[in-house]
Scaffold this motif. Structure first.
Motif, PDB file in Angstrom:
ATOM      1  N   ASP A  61       0.859  -1.179   0.000  1.00  0.00           N
ATOM      2  CA  ASP A  61       0.000   0.000   0.000  1.00  0.00           C
ATOM      3  C   ASP A  61       0.903   1.240   0.000  1.00  0.00           C
ATOM      4  N   TYR A  64       2.417   2.414   3.265  1.00  0.00           N
ATOM      5  CA  TYR A  64       1.591   2.475   4.474  1.00  0.00           C
ATOM      6  C   TYR A  64       1.462   1.084   5.106  1.00  0.00           C
ATOM      7  N   HIS A 104      -1.911   0.284  11.824  1.00  0.00           N
ATOM      8  CA  HIS A 104      -1.557  -1.051  11.332  1.00  0.00           C
ATOM      9  C   HIS A 104      -0.092  -1.050  10.954  1.00  0.00           C
ATOM     10  N   PHE A 151     -10.531  -0.795   1.508  1.00  0.00           N
ATOM     11  CA  PHE A 151     -10.150  -1.065   0.120  1.00  0.00           C
ATOM     12  C   PHE A 151     -11.070  -2.071  -0.563  1.00  0.00           C
ATOM     13  N   PHE A 169      -7.659  -2.103   6.370  1.00  0.00           N
ATOM     14  CA  PHE A 169      -7.209  -1.770   5.015  1.00  0.00           C
ATOM     15  C   PHE A 169      -6.861  -3.091   4.310  1.00  0.00           C
ATOM     16  N   GLN A 173      -1.920  -5.347   5.881  1.00  0.00           N
ATOM     17  CA  GLN A 173      -1.822  -4.291   6.902  1.00  0.00           C
ATOM     18  C   GLN A 173      -2.613  -4.668   8.162  1.00  0.00           C
ATOM     19  N   ARG A 203       2.819  13.530  10.619  1.00  0.00           N
ATOM     20  CA  ARG A 203       1.468  13.426  10.069  1.00  0.00           C
ATOM     21  C   ARG A 203       1.005  12.036  10.499  1.00  0.00           C
ATOM     22  N   ASP A 205      -1.350   8.878  10.392  1.00  0.00           N
ATOM     23  CA  ASP A 205      -2.240   8.145   9.485  1.00  0.00           C
ATOM     24  C   ASP A 205      -3.434   7.549  10.238  1.00  0.00           C
ATOM     25  N   VAL A 206      -4.602   7.601   9.621  1.00  0.00           N
ATOM     26  CA  VAL A 206      -5.830   6.974  10.155  1.00  0.00           C
ATOM     27  C   VAL A 206      -5.983   7.288  11.651  1.00  0.00           C
ATOM     28  N   GLU A 264      -4.632  12.824  10.420  1.00  0.00           N
ATOM     29  CA  GLU A 264      -5.507  12.480   9.304  1.00  0.00           C
ATOM     30  C   GLU A 264      -6.744  11.844   9.921  1.00  0.00           C
ATOM     31  N   HIS A 324      -2.101  12.340  -2.057  1.00  0.00           N
ATOM     32  CA  HIS A 324      -1.780  11.095  -2.759  1.00  0.00           C
ATOM     33  C   HIS A 324      -2.950  10.108  -2.772  1.00  0.00           C
ATOM     34  N   ASP A 325      -4.094  10.493  -2.218  1.00  0.00           N
ATOM     35  CA  ASP A 325      -5.246   9.587  -2.148  1.00  0.00           C
ATOM     36  C   ASP A 325      -6.396   9.993  -3.065  1.00  0.00           C
ATOM     37  N   ARG A 412      -5.475   5.021  -6.902  1.00  0.00           N
ATOM     38  CA  ARG A 412      -4.785   6.279  -6.643  1.00  0.00           C
ATOM     39  C   ARG A 412      -3.445   6.437  -7.352  1.00  0.00           C
ATOM     40  N   ARG A 416       0.054   9.618  -8.478  1.00  0.00           N
ATOM     41  CA  ARG A 416       1.346   9.266  -7.879  1.00  0.00           C
ATOM     42  C   ARG A 416       2.425   9.037  -8.934  1.00  0.00           C
TER      43      ARG A 416
HETATM   44  C1  NOJ Z   1      -4.413   6.946   4.598  1.00  0.00           C
HETATM   45  C2  NOJ Z   1      -3.297   7.121   3.627  1.00  0.00           C
HETATM   46  O1  NOJ Z   1      -3.274   8.454   3.186  1.00  0.00           O
HETATM   47  C3  NOJ Z   1      -3.539   6.144   2.515  1.00  0.00           C
HETATM   48  O2  NOJ Z   1      -2.673   6.360   1.428  1.00  0.00           O
HETATM   49  C4  NOJ Z   1      -3.400   4.748   3.066  1.00  0.00           C
HETATM   50  O3  NOJ Z   1      -3.740   3.822   2.058  1.00  0.00           O
HETATM   51  C5  NOJ Z   1      -4.335   4.530   4.257  1.00  0.00           C
HETATM   52  N1  NOJ Z   1      -4.322   5.618   5.172  1.00  0.00           N
HETATM   53  C6  NOJ Z   1      -3.953   3.288   5.017  1.00  0.00           C
HETATM   54  O4  NOJ Z   1      -2.744   3.481   5.693  1.00  0.00           O
END
Ligand code: NOJ
Length: 537
Positions: A61, A64, A104, A151, A169, A173, A203, A205-206, A264, A324-325, A412, A416
């Motif tokens: 991923d 991530y 994760h 996902f 996810f 993960q 930053r 994540d999740v 995030e 990036h998402d 995505r 990228r």
């Molecule tokens: C948010 C991240 O921005 C994304 O790219 C990632 O796939 C998910 N969290 C899972 O880590």
């Protein structure tokens, strides 16, 4: 210079390391590539860089899926390269934010490998969410509950001995169990590891996903995965228990000078203030503007709904147009309003896209957001007006969203694709043969076609960041101006105004000294989809 904390007013540039600049010619971006571009970023006028995960990872991923939180992926460089990059960035006055991925890890992480080797009920499995499956009336065994992966597909995968593990996810993960003291201690130590190396913050994540209802109840069918964050007492999003974890992290950051963390967190307006309490996050992304319809009313109400609660808390708003998402916004803005940017690359039709309109609007959105109080997060290539590579063929796609969407979404990868630095040369000056193919049209967006060129996207961003520092960063005041239908207008305490004509008809150029216009040559009027920054005369 502003007297406020840098991150309250800063412009933070997001580097997707794999695709930014390739220092060793192997086709993958890396830290030394980034080092070579630090002068470019300093010249652009940014204040900080957020670097997407750079850790050892199977990259299932995009990184991530972290296999080791205290090292660098060999394709991206070494810890020594990271140290040198942080030092060089600091010399240029640029802060560095590292991406922390706590919800994760990767299935290649030593803890998860040990968990797979160990028996059900073992201490090794206790760091994750391993549990028995559910048994239906006819005796068939299925996942423990109906939770779905973000996902696509179930959020549970079964291992050889019959137990199931949770992954909100990708199956690669596995979710960590944040009720486990070792998980808590490990992440405090990881924070210190990067803070000691000079990182200016994280930053996260999740940020809304760490705590789970440990009874693992079924979710009601209608609840959607990300918007479900708006549901009170959801079984795995935005649970109250997670704030205790955040406070532990904040205590670690507060042991150091001037560090910050940005969440995030996909949560409702009512919930967000909890993340911004004085002993929690310094700021949180807001993605609302990224989702807003293109019209002055929607922008005004969205901006207000982000700005007012942050102001009331003494926190800083954040503005994000791309990352990036999501589909790059020059392309998003060029699609008809009723077209979904998530599915359009699959469903087409290609001629629904109006590239020129998208670029015009992207310029307007830049002036709207860069003039607002708060932090602006820019995604690499945004300053070049880079489009989404929506036409990538299925066989090159790497994103788990594409793999798991059963042909409904390309995912995505289109945002990228490696950055074009020069119009000529291999991979448009990115480095070696690019890991994801770049389209021919990237040549026109290359930095060497834009730097110092009047009217280019790059010049617009560079001028905007310079003027922003001069006129916009010393206060957090925002005053709306009524400028007629279809026109979004606000002023800041300095008296500088932003006027954006998002309507269909031209409007007369407002009075004042023009500091910057979204397109060159605007003097007497603001045509549809143009904007201006003005100062009182
Ligand atoms: C948010 C991240 O921005 C994304 O790219 C990632 O796939 C998910 N969290 C899972 O880590």
């Amino acid at each position: 210079m502003s007297t406020l904390d840098w991150w309250r007013t800063g412009t933070i540039y997001q580097v997707y390391i794999r695709s930014f600049a390739d220092g060793n010619g192997d086709g993958t971006g890396d830290i030394n590539g980034l080092r070579s571009k630090l002068p470019y970023l300093a010249d652009l006028g940014i204040d900080g860089i957020w670097i997407n995960p750079w850790y050892p990872s199977p990259l299932l991923d995009g990184g991530y899926d972290v296999a080791d939180y205290r090292d660098i992926h060999p394709s991206f460089g070494t810890l020594e390269d990271a140290d040198a990059m942080i030092e060089e960035a600091h010399e240029l006055g640029i802060r560095i934010l590292v991406d922390l991925v706590p919800n994760h890890c990767s299935w290649d992480h030593v803890w998860f490998k040990a968990a797979l080797q160990a028996a059900p009920g073992s201490p090794e499995r206790a760091r994750f969410h391993f549990t028995e499956g559910s048994v239906a009336d006819d005796g068939t065994v299925g996942p423990p509950n109906n939770w779905k992966s973000v996902f696509g597909g179930p959020a549970w995968t079964q291992v050889d001995d019959g137990q199931w593990y949770l992954h909100l996810f990708d199956p690669s993960q596995p979710d960590l169990d944040w009720t486990h003291p070792e998980v808590r201690e490990e992440f405090r130590s990881i924070l210190r590891f990067w803070l000691d190396r000079g990182a200016d913050g994280f930053r996260v994540d999740v940020a809304h996903g760490l705590a789970k209802d440990m009874d693992f109840p079924d979710l009601s069918d209608h609840v959607q995965i990300l918007s479900s964050a708006k549901q009170p007492n959801h079984a795995h999003w935005d649970r109250d228990e997670l704030h205790e974890i955040v406070r532990e992290w904040r205590a670690v950051l507060d042991e150091y000078d001037g560090r910050m963390m940005v969440a995030e967190a996909w949560v409702s307006e009512e919930s967000l203030p909890k993340y911004l309490r004085p002993d929690e996050y310094h700021q949180s992304f807001s993605f609302d503007l990224l989702m807003a319809a293109w019209n002055a009313d929607a922008y005004r109400s969205t901006i207000t709904s982000v700005y007012e609660p942050a102001k009331a808390l003494g926190a800083a708003s954040t503005w994000v147009l791309s990352n990036h998402d999501v589909m790059r916004h020059t392309t998003r803005f060029g699609l008809p309003a009723d077209e979904s940017w998530r599915t359009w690359p699959v469903t087409g039709p290609a001629d629904a896209l109006d590239t020129e309109l998208g670029e015009r609007r992207a310029r307007v959105a830049a002036l709207i957001t860069l003039g607002l109080p708060g932090a602006s997060y820019l995604y690499q290539g945004e300053e070049l007006g880079l489009p989404e590579v929506w036409e990538l063929p299925w066989d090159v796609l790497d994103d788990p969203v594409a793999r798991r969407s059963e042909g409904t979404q390309k995912g995505r990868d289109g945002c990228r694709v490696p950055i074009p630095w020069t119009a000529a040369g291999e991979s448009f000056g990115f480095g070696g043969p690019a890991w994801m193919p770049q389209p021919e049209r990237f040549a026109a967006y290359a930095t060497d076609q834009q730097i110092g060129v009047d009217g280019s996207f790059h010049s617009l961003y560079k001028d905007a960041l310079r003027i922003r520092r001069e006129h916009f960063v010393d206060d957090a005041e925002l005053t709306w101006i009524d400028a007629g239908d279809g026109v979004l207008a606000y002023s800041r305490a300095s008296g500088v105004r932003c006027v954006a004509n998002m309507g269909a008809e031209p409007v007369p150029m407002p009075a004042g000294e023009i500091l910057l216009t979204s397109m060159p040559g605007l003097t007497d009027e603001l045509p549809s989809d143009t904007a201006v920054w003005l100062r009182p005369t």
